[in-house]
Scaffold this active site. Structure first.
Site, PDB file in Angstrom:
ATOM      1  N   GLU A   1      43.573  48.917  32.578  1.00  0.00           N
ATOM      2  CA  GLU A   1      44.723  50.119  32.870  1.00  0.00           C
ATOM      3  C   GLU A   1      43.791  50.541  33.843  1.00  0.00           C
ATOM      4  OE1 GLU A   1      49.672  50.973  32.699  1.00  0.00           O
ATOM      5  OE2 GLU A   1      48.130  49.327  31.976  1.00  0.00           O
TER       6      GLU A   1
ATOM      7  N   CYS B   1      48.416  47.881  35.633  1.00  0.00           N
ATOM      8  CA  CYS B   1      48.176  47.082  34.748  1.00  0.00           C
ATOM      9  C   CYS B   1      46.934  46.675  34.717  1.00  0.00           C
ATOM     10  CB  CYS B   1      49.219  46.707  33.709  1.00  0.00           C
ATOM     11  SG  CYS B   1      50.532  45.842  34.784  1.00  0.00           S
TER      12      CYS B   1
END
Length: 366
Positions: free
Chosen positions: A357, A323
């Protein structure tokens, strides 16, 4: 969760910018092309939280500009899914004229699913009593016209659960449904549509694997359960007690019996594998009996610590879900001496924000 108004016409532009940025970040690792998985342009976020602002007889939702602390009134929220947008005004309309539900209501949090379930947390700056509980049950009944709704009341050192504090999400992974318990205040992927792409990508990337899978930071089994079909066994570790309980529950819910979930941090597991410490939980799980040749990591924004980098270096294949591409790049700089990046992807979990992401597959150099 973005506080800014979105314009869906800008979606492809912001996505293209992210793609080019990620490509440039991964270029030093001989990555020229990446798989790209788009988000729905609106109504993609499955959870949201809002402060409740009291203004005389009125009350409404607000968010804060994180830079200026300016209050921003929120009457609808196209970032969130349709169920959240249905529930937002309905809750305020109901509690506005009911003092026992309205008094010192500070915040409302929503956790929803693709199957029309919702958990609504009402957070107060006062203690809650039986009268609140009785009226909250009436609110729960009133909201049932929108779907299967659960309500939790919270105050300082107090939690009142009317029935349960979780929902069950159903994700379709490679045309197969998987059911996941999602518990209040535990981590879940915010964008269900992109999450399905992300897990399917990892499933496809690990087809034909041999031996067992080690997963660090397994959460509620989001990757563990679907990927279990590609391996003899899965050894999954997670530090959160709530997430460990959910992962085990989800194994039973999906009739998957080759996954072992151990409550350990990645750092603790690395120390055990390095022989630097003993662990009762590791011994009970008989971790030495696993033949793990692939490791999957989905760490927090800080990425992998140095010891965990050395741990994952020992595996033939590494599936790294990140992330925070900045810490991903830092970890890749360490791993490139032993592994090559064979595949990369961008998952647009957070449209209209700078957050990305990413996923990479690394294979041991021959």
């Amino acid at each position: 969760m973005t506080h800014q108004a979105i314009n869906s016409d800008d979606y492809q532009i912001q996505l293209s910018n992210k793609v080019e940025l990620l490509k440039s970040m991964l270029a030093p690792f001989a990555v020229s092309e990446i798989d790209v998985y788009e988000s729905p342009k609106t109504h993609y976020r499955m959870r949201a939280e809002f402060r409740v602002w009291h203004d005389g007889d009125d009350l409404f939702y607000i968010m804060f500009n994180p830079d200026t602390r300016e209050k921003i009134r929120v009457d609808s929220f196209p970032v969130a899914n349709e169920l959240i947008n249905d529930l937002m005004p309905a809750i305020l309309d109901y509690v506005r004229g009911r003092p026992n539900l309205r008094k010192k209501l500070f915040q409302v949090e929503f956790l929803t699913t693709t199957t029309n379930e919702a958990l609504v947390s009402l957070i107060y700056h006062r203690q809650l009593d039986e009268t609140w509980q009785r009226e909250a049950l009436e609110l729960k009944h009133d909201l049932s016209k929108f779907g299967k709704i659960e309500i939790v009341g919270r105050a300082k050192k107090q939690k009142l659960c009317l029935e349960k504090d979780w929902v069950v999400e159903t994700l379709i992974i490679d045309e197969k449904p998987y059911r996941f318990q999602q518990v209040e205040n535990s981590f879940t992927q915010p964008n269900a549509a992109v999450n399905q792409h992300m897990v399917s990508w990892a499933l496809n990337a690990t087809k034909g694997s041999h031996g067992d899978l080690l997963e660090l930071y397994c959460g509620n089994g989001n990757f563990s359960l679907p990927l279990a079909q590609n391996f003899n066994r899965v050894l999954a570790t997670e530090i959160s007690k709530t997430s460990v309980a959910s992962a085990r529950y989800n194994c039973e819910l999906n009739d998957i019996h080759n996954v072992t979930v151990v409550r350990m941090s990645a750092e603790e597991f690395s120390a055990v594998m390095a022989g630097d410490r003993e662990s009762r939980r590791a011994n009970e799980a008989e971790i030495e009996s696993f033949d793990c040749r692939t490791v999957l990591v989905d760490p927090p924004r800080a990425g992998l610590d140095a010891d965990t980098v050395e741990l994952v270096r020992n595996y033939d294949s590494i599936v790294y879900i990140s992330c925070n591409p900045e810490t991903l790049v830092e970890n890749l700089e360490s791993l490139q001496s032993t592994h090559n990046v064979s595949r990369a992807a961008l998952f647009d979990q957070f449209p209209y924000t700078h957050h990305m992401e990413a996923g990479v597959i690394l294979k041991r150099k021959t």
